[in-house]
Design a protein around this motif. Sequence first.
Motif, PDB file in Angstrom:
ATOM      1  N   GLU A  43       0.898  -1.069   0.331  1.00  0.00           N
ATOM      2  CA  GLU A  43       0.276  -0.133  -0.189  1.00  0.00           C
ATOM      3  C   GLU A  43       0.868   1.349   0.260  1.00  0.00           C
ATOM      4  O   GLU A  43       2.083   1.732   0.821  1.00  0.00           O
ATOM      5  N   ALA A  44       0.560   2.894  -1.098  1.00  0.00           N
ATOM      6  CA  ALA A  44       0.698   3.633  -0.903  1.00  0.00           C
ATOM      7  C   ALA A  44       0.588   4.170  -1.646  1.00  0.00           C
ATOM      8  O   ALA A  44       0.051   4.125  -2.453  1.00  0.00           O
ATOM      9  N   GLN A  45       0.995   5.836  -1.355  1.00  0.00           N
ATOM     10  CA  GLN A  45       0.183   7.141  -1.456  1.00  0.00           C
ATOM     11  C   GLN A  45      -1.872   6.511  -2.523  1.00  0.00           C
ATOM     12  O   GLN A  45      -1.955   6.507  -3.362  1.00  0.00           O
ATOM     13  N   GLY A  46      -2.263   5.769  -1.439  1.00  0.00           N
ATOM     14  CA  GLY A  46      -3.995   5.569  -0.806  1.00  0.00           C
ATOM     15  C   GLY A  46      -4.201   4.549  -2.389  1.00  0.00           C
ATOM     16  O   GLY A  46      -5.212   4.350  -2.472  1.00  0.00           O
ATOM     17  N   GLN A  47      -3.151   3.499  -2.807  1.00  0.00           N
ATOM     18  CA  GLN A  47      -3.604   2.279  -3.316  1.00  0.00           C
ATOM     19  C   GLN A  47      -2.975   1.309  -2.613  1.00  0.00           C
ATOM     20  O   GLN A  47      -2.211   1.883  -1.854  1.00  0.00           O
ATOM     21  N   ALA A  48      -3.651   0.306  -2.491  1.00  0.00           N
ATOM     22  CA  ALA A  48      -2.643  -0.883  -2.499  1.00  0.00           C
ATOM     23  C   ALA A  48      -3.134  -2.002  -3.659  1.00  0.00           C
ATOM     24  O   ALA A  48      -4.319  -2.151  -4.461  1.00  0.00           O
ATOM     25  N   TRP A  49      -2.091  -2.786  -3.490  1.00  0.00           N
ATOM     26  CA  TRP A  49      -1.457  -3.975  -4.982  1.00  0.00           C
ATOM     27  C   TRP A  49      -1.666  -4.864  -3.811  1.00  0.00           C
ATOM     28  O   TRP A  49      -1.072  -5.250  -2.988  1.00  0.00           O
ATOM     29  N   LEU A  50      -1.450  -5.811  -4.924  1.00  0.00           N
ATOM     30  CA  LEU A  50      -1.188  -7.675  -4.544  1.00  0.00           C
ATOM     31  C   LEU A  50      -0.330  -8.103  -5.121  1.00  0.00           C
ATOM     32  O   LEU A  50      -0.543  -7.468  -6.179  1.00  0.00           O
ATOM     33  N   LEU A  51       0.934  -8.454  -5.240  1.00  0.00           N
ATOM     34  CA  LEU A  51       1.353  -9.240  -5.908  1.00  0.00           C
ATOM     35  C   LEU A  51       1.296 -10.888  -5.279  1.00  0.00           C
ATOM     36  O   LEU A  51       2.532 -11.204  -3.941  1.00  0.00           O
ATOM     37  N   PRO A  52       1.475 -11.990  -5.927  1.00  0.00           N
ATOM     38  CA  PRO A  52       0.995 -12.663  -6.570  1.00  0.00           C
ATOM     39  C   PRO A  52       2.560 -13.638  -7.014  1.00  0.00           C
ATOM     40  O   PRO A  52       3.491 -12.714  -7.657  1.00  0.00           O
TER      41      PRO A  52
ATOM     42  N   VAL B 238      -6.805  -1.840  -5.334  1.00  0.00           N
ATOM     43  CA  VAL B 238      -7.510  -0.620  -5.015  1.00  0.00           C
ATOM     44  C   VAL B 238      -7.655  -0.033  -3.904  1.00  0.00           C
ATOM     45  O   VAL B 238      -6.218   0.080  -3.564  1.00  0.00           O
ATOM     46  N   PRO B 239      -8.404   1.057  -4.126  1.00  0.00           N
ATOM     47  CA  PRO B 239      -7.954   2.114  -2.986  1.00  0.00           C
ATOM     48  C   PRO B 239      -8.077   1.728  -1.940  1.00  0.00           C
ATOM     49  O   PRO B 239      -8.724   1.575  -1.379  1.00  0.00           O
ATOM     50  N   ALA B 240      -7.169   2.882  -1.081  1.00  0.00           N
ATOM     51  CA  ALA B 240      -7.109   2.792   0.310  1.00  0.00           C
ATOM     52  C   ALA B 240      -7.770   3.548   0.848  1.00  0.00           C
ATOM     53  O   ALA B 240      -8.214   3.027   2.204  1.00  0.00           O
ATOM     54  N   GLY B 241      -8.507   4.386   0.709  1.00  0.00           N
ATOM     55  CA  GLY B 241      -9.006   5.867   1.056  1.00  0.00           C
ATOM     56  C   GLY B 241      -8.280   6.119   2.039  1.00  0.00           C
ATOM     57  O   GLY B 241      -6.934   6.694   2.786  1.00  0.00           O
ATOM     58  N   ARG B 242      -8.784   8.496   1.873  1.00  0.00           N
ATOM     59  CA  ARG B 242      -7.841   8.969   2.565  1.00  0.00           C
ATOM     60  C   ARG B 242      -8.504   9.366   3.852  1.00  0.00           C
ATOM     61  O   ARG B 242      -7.286   9.246   5.076  1.00  0.00           O
ATOM     62  N   SER B 243      -9.702   9.573   3.916  1.00  0.00           N
ATOM     63  CA  SER B 243      -9.752   9.455   4.964  1.00  0.00           C
ATOM     64  C   SER B 243     -10.468   8.121   6.131  1.00  0.00           C
ATOM     65  O   SER B 243     -10.407   6.841   5.599  1.00  0.00           O
ATOM     66  N   PRO B 244     -10.961   8.846   7.680  1.00  0.00           N
ATOM     67  CA  PRO B 244     -11.018   7.791   8.400  1.00  0.00           C
ATOM     68  C   PRO B 244     -12.787   6.919   8.219  1.00  0.00           C
ATOM     69  O   PRO B 244     -12.034   5.907   7.758  1.00  0.00           O
ATOM     70  N   GLU B 245     -13.363   7.837   7.271  1.00  0.00           N
ATOM     71  CA  GLU B 245     -14.762   7.050   7.382  1.00  0.00           C
ATOM     72  C   GLU B 245     -14.299   6.104   6.075  1.00  0.00           C
ATOM     73  O   GLU B 245     -14.893   5.285   6.160  1.00  0.00           O
ATOM     74  N   LEU B 246     -13.331   6.614   5.660  1.00  0.00           N
ATOM     75  CA  LEU B 246     -13.456   5.786   3.905  1.00  0.00           C
ATOM     76  C   LEU B 246     -12.447   4.971   3.698  1.00  0.00           C
ATOM     77  O   LEU B 246     -13.281   3.350   3.536  1.00  0.00           O
ATOM     78  N   ARG B 247     -11.585   4.785   4.361  1.00  0.00           N
ATOM     79  CA  ARG B 247     -10.919   3.524   5.674  1.00  0.00           C
ATOM     80  C   ARG B 247     -11.517   2.398   5.733  1.00  0.00           C
ATOM     81  O   ARG B 247     -11.887   1.281   5.585  1.00  0.00           O
TER      82      ARG B 247
END
Length: 250
Positions: free
Chosen positions: A38-47, A140-149
């Motif tokens: 996860e970085a810069q508000g995005q999440a990646w999967l590394l398979p 997948v977006p990680a979200g910036r605000s606590p509510e969205l996370r």
Amino acid sequence: MTREAYSFVRTFPAEPARELRVDRHYLLCASAGTLRLEAQGQAWLLPPARAALIEADRPIRVSIPQPVTTASVLFDTGFTAAPPAPLTVFDLNPLARALVDECGAWGESDEPLTAYAGTLFAALAAVTWRLAEQPSPVTVPAGRSPELRRAIESTERQLGGEVRFEDVAAEVGLAPRSLARRFADETGLTWQAVLRRMRVLRAIEELAAGDAPVTRIAHTVGYTSLSAFNAAFRELTGRTPTQYRASFRP
């Protein structure tokens, strides 16, 4: 002084998210299991058979949902140019995989690289830097605000069943219309689109974990229709689940 580029292979147990920051450009390749980055508000999967290229001194969060074996290659910032982006995840081609394997003979050391080794690491950087210009679309977006996370975390907890947007909104204390606006403003996606991506990422984790039938995996991630699951998976990855699993074992 540590040599200008080196490689190592390690196996890690499952562990929760933690911050990772290294002072070198970091090529991280998964050979078994999966990692989440996860970085810069995005999440990646590394398979398996994929790689992540991380710019030096860039903080990222790493979590390991299941035991994973990785091959890592670290490049001094003076040895090669900066990567095309702070963090990218991409498919390894046969040439890149062969170069990663060959570079594995040179670990961390105070001894400088031989001319042959230097040529190999330079070739690996050239190949993977170019591959990183075509990153994986499965994020997948990680979200910036606590509510969205919290909304994203709530959605992920319920992937195996029927997830209702109204219930997620109530859990985070927002009206459905307000939460929908948060998704649009912070991610550029609807909640349904984020849910679809989360289900595909979870399916990739399941595909990498063993040989469970695709139909069972589809049900595990919340699909009652195999055709709908296959369509969503192909839309995001460009491959069927069976083809994607086959790519783990080149």
